[in-house]
Write a protein that holds these residues in place. Structure first.
Motif, short mmCIF file in Angstrom:
data_model
loop_
_atom_site.label_atom_id
_atom_site.label_comp_id
_atom_site.label_asym_id
_atom_site.label_seq_id
_atom_site.Cartn_x
_atom_site.Cartn_y
_atom_site.Cartn_z
N TRP A 151 0.96 -1.22 -0.07
CA TRP A 151 0.16 0.16 0.00
C TRP A 151 0.85 1.19 -0.04
N THR A 152 0.32 2.47 -0.55
CA THR A 152 1.14 3.62 -0.46
C THR A 152 0.67 4.74 0.30
N PHE A 153 1.31 5.48 0.64
CA PHE A 153 1.14 6.69 1.30
C PHE A 153 1.93 7.64 1.14
N GLU A 154 1.57 8.80 0.54
CA GLU A 154 2.60 9.95 0.28
C GLU A 154 3.41 9.57 -0.65
N ASP A 155 3.11 9.00 -1.62
CA ASP A 155 4.03 8.41 -2.96
C ASP A 155 5.07 7.33 -2.15
N GLU A 156 4.99 6.92 -0.92
CA GLU A 156 6.06 5.67 -0.43
C GLU A 156 5.29 4.58 -0.19
#
Length: 166
Positions: free
Chosen positions: A67-72
Motif C-alpha cells: 500500500w502507498t502513502f504520500e508516494d511511499e
C-alpha cells in the motif's frame, strides 16, 4: 493462507484514533486466538504467542499487496491486514443496514458518497418488492440521471463495489 476475523465486536463510542474492537483471528479456517485494540492509537493486542504472530506477519508482508502513502510504498503487515478486515466488516454492516432499510440508487452524476435513498418505512402497506419496483419505474423516467444503478437489485458484492466505488 487465508487470514480472517470472526465474532467481531466494534465499540464505536470508545474508538478514538483507531478502531476499538475485539475479534477471533483465524488462519486457514483454524482459530489462532483473539485480537483486540483499545482504540487509543496503539497497536493491536494478541492473546497468542509471538512465534505465531511473527509467522502471520511475515506471510502478510510476503503475500499481500503493498500500500502507498504520500508516494511511499509499504508492506501490508498483520497489523494493517487486520485493520483492513475490521474496515471491511464495518463497511459490510453499514451497507447491509442501508439496503435493509431503503432503496439505494447511485448515478454517475452523484458526487462522491452521495446516494438517492427511498426509505421503506415511508411506504406503509407496501412490500419491499413493491417499493423497489416503484422506484425502478420512477428512475427510468428521470431524465436527469445519467446511469442510475439500483443497489438493491445487485448481488451484495456488486452493490458494495458500486457503493464504495471500488
Amino acid at each position: 493462507m487465508e487470514i480472517t476475523l470472526k465474532n467481531v465486536k466494534h465499540y464505536e463510542s470508545m474508538s478514538e484514533e483507531t478502531y476499538c474492537f475485539e475479534a477471533s483471528l483465524y488462519a486457514d479456517g483454524k482459530r489462532v486466538g483473539r485480537v483486540s485494540n483499545r482504540g487509543t492509537g496503539g497497536c493491536h493486542d494478541y492473546d497468542f504467542d509471538m512465534k505465531t504472530e511473527r509467522k502471520l506477519d511475515e506471510w502478510c508482508k510476503a503475500n499481500l499487496p503493498k500500500w502507498t502513502f504520500e508516494d511511499e510504498e509499504f508492506d501490508t503487515d498483520l497489523e494493517m491486514h487486520i485493520s483492513k478486515l475490521v474496515t471491511d466488516f464495518l463497511d459490510n454492516k453499514h451497507l447491509k443496514n442501508l439496503l435493509n432499510k431503503s432503496v439505494i440508487v447511485m448515478d454517475d452524476n452523484c458526487e462522491e458518497g452521495e446516494v438517492y435513498q427511498w426509505k421503506f418505512s415511508k411506504y406503509k402497506g407496501k412490500s419491499k418488492a413493491e417499493v423497489i419496483g416503484g422506484v425502478a419505474v420512477a428512475i427510468a423516467k428521470n431524465e436527469k440521471m445519467v446511469n442510475p444503478v439500483m443497489l438493491n437489485k445487485l448481488s451484495f458484492d456488486n452493490a458494495k463495489k458500486v457503493y464504495f466505488r471500488k
